[in-house]
Every structure is written in C-alpha cells, then in structure tokens.
Design an enzyme around this catalytic site. Sequence first.
Site, short mmCIF file in Angstrom:
data_model
loop_
_atom_site.label_atom_id
_atom_site.label_comp_id
_atom_site.label_asym_id
_atom_site.label_seq_id
_atom_site.Cartn_x
_atom_site.Cartn_y
_atom_site.Cartn_z
N ARG A 133 0.79 -1.22 0.00
CA ARG A 133 0.00 0.00 0.00
C ARG A 133 0.83 1.28 0.00
NH1 ARG A 133 -2.88 -2.79 3.64
NH2 ARG A 133 -3.68 -4.24 2.11
N GLU A 195 -5.75 -15.18 9.04
CA GLU A 195 -6.44 -16.33 8.44
C GLU A 195 -5.60 -17.60 8.51
OE1 GLU A 195 -8.77 -13.11 7.69
OE2 GLU A 195 -6.67 -13.24 7.08
N ASN A 273 -9.26 -9.08 12.59
CA ASN A 273 -10.18 -10.16 12.91
C ASN A 273 -9.53 -11.23 13.77
OD1 ASN A 273 -8.97 -10.38 10.02
ND2 ASN A 273 -9.19 -12.48 10.70
N ASP A 318 -14.90 -11.84 10.25
CA ASP A 318 -13.81 -11.13 9.58
C ASP A 318 -14.12 -9.64 9.48
OD1 ASP A 318 -11.38 -10.68 8.32
OD2 ASP A 318 -12.13 -11.16 6.33
N ASN A 406 -13.67 -1.68 2.85
CA ASN A 406 -12.44 -2.41 3.10
C ASN A 406 -11.28 -1.42 3.25
OD1 ASN A 406 -10.20 -4.50 2.74
ND2 ASN A 406 -12.00 -5.81 2.55
#
Length: 692
Positions: A133, A195, A273, A318, A406
């Site tokens: 980013r 995750e 999350n 999430d 998001n």
Amino acid sequence: MKKLIAFPLVTSLLGIAAAVHAGVVDTAAMLAVENDGSEWLSYDRTWSQQRFSPLQQITTENVDQLGLAWSIDLDNTRGLEATPLYHEGVLYTSLSWSRVLAVDAETGNILWSYDPGVDKSGARHACCDAVNRGVALWKGKVYVGTLDGRLVALDAKTGEPVWTQQTTDPSKPYTITGAPRVLNDMVLIGNGGAEYGVRGYFSAYDAATGEMRWRFYTVPSDPAEGPQATPALEEALKTWSDKTRWDLGGGGTSWDSMAYDPKLNLLYVGTGNGSPWNREIRSPGGGDNLYLSSILALRPETGELVWYYQSTPGESWDYTATQQLTLAELEIDGKPRQVIMQAPKNGFFYVLDRATGELLSAEKFGKVTWAEKIDMATGRPVEVPGSRYESGEPVTIWPSPLGAHNWHSMSYSPLTGLVYIPYQEMPATYANEGGDFVVHNGFNTGAGLENRELPREYATGALIAWDPVKQAPAWRVERPNHWNGGTLVTAGNLVFQGTSAGQLEAYSADMGAPLWHFPTQTGVIAAPMTYQHNGEQYIALMAGWGGSGGLFGGDAVQAAGARNVSRMMVFKLGGKAQLSAPPAAAPLPDRVPQPVVAAASDIDAGSDLYASYCMICHGVGTVGNGILPDLRYSSDAIRDAWEAIVLHGAFQNKGMASFADSLSAEQAQQIKLYIMQREYESWMSAKQTEAE
C-alpha cells in the site's frame, strides 16, 4: 510519456545522486503540510488521515480540461494499492512484491528502483494478493514493509538499503502489505496473517537505526506460559474463555490504518479479525476477545494503552477495524468535538471522542443484517439472533468478509463536512465448522463459507458522501460492481475515485455531480493523490487491478471486464499525453471441452479442496479474475504438468507455491478434475446462451 520498468535489486537509472533532492521530512514538515497542500508526505497525506488537499487550481469549473501529463507502463501483473508520496520534485511509490520506485514528478523519468527480492512462493500466505500500500518518508530515508515481514530503510537519493529489520517470525505465515507510518523519529509497522493462525502485534522502530523501541501485542499469550507482558494484556485475558485455543494464534493483526494527534500525543491503531474467525472455535464459551476489531489509542513513546473501543466484540465474521481512522473537528450538539471516525467492515459508521474514546454516534452506512443497531448506552452492537451461525445451518449475512468498506481509502473534507466512502454491498453465507474443524495449511476461518459462486448480480458498490454529524448520506453514486478504488477530496470542491470498471472519475464534492472521467484500461483499486510542482497541480494514480476482492471475486468481478494493466498515471490541466494500447489478452485454448469422466465423489472432493487451497487466489468457482490465469482455460501443456506445478513448485518464481505439504497426488488430481468440469459447464452455459 510512457516508460516500461523492470526491477533488478537496486537500479540507478540516471546517475541519481544529483537527480534526487530529498530534503528533510520531519515533525515540522508534517505539521506544515496540514495547511500546505503542495506536498503529500504520508500515506493519507497527513497524520490526521483525512486525504483532503487544500490545493484548488483544479476546480469544478476547469476539471473538464484535465488530461494525462505522462504515464509509466509497469512490469507488474498483480494489484496496485499504493498511494504515491511527493516531496521536492520526486514521487515515491511501491508496486506488488514490495518493490519501490522514485520518479521525477514533472517528467515521469524513473530515478531509481528497488526490489527486496521477496520469495514469491510466500504469496501462499498472503490472504489478499502480493500487494503493497505504499512507503513512508523521514529525514532522507524511504521505508517499505515487505511481503515476507521485513522493514527496509532506503536512502531516498539512491534507493540503496540503509538498514533492514525482520519484524516477524519467518517460520510463521505473517505478511506485510500496509504502508509504514513515521512519527517522532519512529517507524510504525504492523502485519497480516490472521487467516493462517498468527498472533497480531505492531511495532515501533528507531527511524535512524532500525532498533526496535517497543511492541504491542493485540491479543494475550497463552496464560500457561506465564504472566502477560503488560497490564493491558492482563485485562484482555479476562475476555477470552478458559478453553481458548491459543495454538490458533488469536489474530488481531494490525495490517493497515494508523493515525496520530500531536496535540494529544496519541497514536491510533486499528486491529483485525480473530484467528480463526469463528469464536466458537477460537474461544469456546464466548468472550469479547480483546483487542480484536478495536480502535486503540496509545502513547507513541512507549506503546502504553490509553483507551480502546471494540466495534465488533467476539468477532466472528472477519469484521476488521483496520480501516481508515480519520481525525477531524465536528460540531456535535452545538459544541466543537475533536473526533476520530471510522467506517470499518462491519457496516457501521463510528464517531468517537478521540481524547477519551467515548462513543458519540454509530449508524449503518449500508446494508447490515448481523446487528440491528449500536446500543448507545453500552456502545455494543445489538446482534440479530442466529447471526453467529452457531447451529449447523448456513446463515447468509451482510456484509461479507470483504466488508461494507475495506482498505480502500475514504476521504473527509472540512469544507463540505462530508466523508467520501468507497462502499460495497455483498453477502456471505457462513456455517459453523466447530465440530469438524481441522487446521490445515490454507485458510483457517472455521466459518465454512458456502459461497462457491459469485454471480454478477451478487455484488454492487457505491460512492457515498456521508454526513458524520447527521449520520446519513448526503449523496450517492451507484456502482454496478464492488471493489472500487479509494477517494481523494480537494479544496477545488472535487472528489476523485477510480473504479473497477476502468475509469478515473471526478465529482463535485458538495452535490455529487459527475464532471470528468478518464478510461484507465484497467480496474482501479488504489486512491489518487495530488501535489503541486512548479506552480502546477497534478493528480497521480497507481492503476492496476487486483487485491483480495479482485482475486476472489469470480463472476462478480467479470462484469466490468477488468484485468490488470499496471501503470502510474499523472494528470494536469491541459495534459495531452495518450495511453498506449493495452496488451492483448491471452488467447483461449482451441479445444472443445468434454464431460469429465470421473466419480462424482472425486469432483466434489476437488470442489472442497479448491475452496480450501485455491479459491482465495484463483477465484470463486474457478472463474478467472483478470489477474491470474483462468484455470478453466489452462493449456494442455499446463494440465500435463499439473503435478509438477501444484506439488513440486514448478511455478514458484511466479508466486505459485508448492502444496506438497498439504495435498497428495490424488487430491491434486481431484482439483484438476473439478476445474475441467467447471470448464465444461461454462462452455455448455455459453452454448445455451448463444442458442437463446
């Protein structure tokens, strides 16, 4: 002007020492840039993360004269999410695989490039594409976080590495995709990987030497290993159950937003999350599970926690709170309030007092079915019964794990008082895997996502101008697709946004009137920025389709015909440059698919395995995403080499890791059978459409 750049480890293209004049970016410069829009010195321009520019040479009256000044065609095939920084005539930006560029901001000449040499097979543990980013600037150095967990300081004049720190345990599936932030001579960096089973934290490093100053863990450690490291973690431990699966990491990774208030001397960090998502597995018996999905306020010198607000207690969907944290002054109930605002994944827009963390308001900014409202007396959501999918029955919920909002940057204009949100609307079907949960070397959510198809009508988006005082939309532009780019707002009464349909667009900030558009030839996910150079205002954009929504999106992202054509584009009034023709799409194999001769159980097993190991990168239902090759149309040669690719890493240098530690030869074959069946079904569907 168009240029194509490839990346050796460090490339000096113009003899650079005399070409780059990187001056001092320090506290004084960051304070000055609040009112001076000529430079863009941090990911969101300023520490307040408003993404508002006071520049007003380009206005609603003349934006129709905006044209391309120059562009660079990039050797880049994955998503571009970076916002370039601008300082003293140079643009600094990053590409996929954590590569960095320094570019002459007037001409587009590339001054230097840096490639950290990331092992591309590590993309297997990058949930959301091999993206980056952006970079940070401070006192003659450029800082970048790499996908494999390093923080690298580069000399801003030459691109040569000054120091490198491995910020994560390389044996664990951590990744870094976010831009570093710098304040008070400290570089701040978080990470991702929840995750895959990691414990979240963020760290502060000395900007000059790379020495770690402090580290803040966002979830407790296993109490069996001894006392918690800080009082904040001791308090957090009380919100986890006695049966917590500490071996699953806990999550809470801080992979994006950080803001800073120099007057209050508070650093704000958003956390992610749970690991896994499903609290029934992670913390059996319940608990809020601090500090998941929270806004944290800390003392930047020490990392001491001052206050926190948890937007999604006991997170199970999430619903990260890593989305942009924006500082502003709002008049609420007739009094000025210093606030922090966030529109996280869960679909509620939050306004808090940024000195105390007091919740001032929270309302839905889109479709939300997991909770009815936020109880203002407690600050907690009023959950809809059954939304935690505790039973064995699947439950369809809005928003999906991609979120109502998001990472795509929102922006706030103090002139209009509005926040400009890249909104998206799509559901997900969750199912409790609590009784059958098995840890594997793939996604470990415990949520049993049942979405094996994402039809085009499944997801939409919008550009929403949100009034944070009234907690209501002021205006809205509908988008036929989700996963559109971030926004920029300027004092010229303009809002800019790129779209998944391949356009850069400008609207009036007060009314939402469409004023200008430019075809980018690729889906846009990054946010544009603006700077002033030699008296002219420019708009710069990294354009390149990708990211988690693009990879995962299946048929829902095909409607726009988006594909990756990676470029850096810079615009100015009267610009006359033209984009080169996009490269031709790869031809489809010349074959007529045949019905797959295999047991239905093998194809079903292949479908399940594909969902666990392949879907996050290659798309729901094997439908191509315009970024990676569409597996339905793999060549015969690829299918003949299937086992070498899937199990033996033949394409590791392209980011396709070996899965020999997770899949057997029989399972790899079952995945291939499922993909071949999907090709046949797609071919039959196309034939039926032609007949109709």
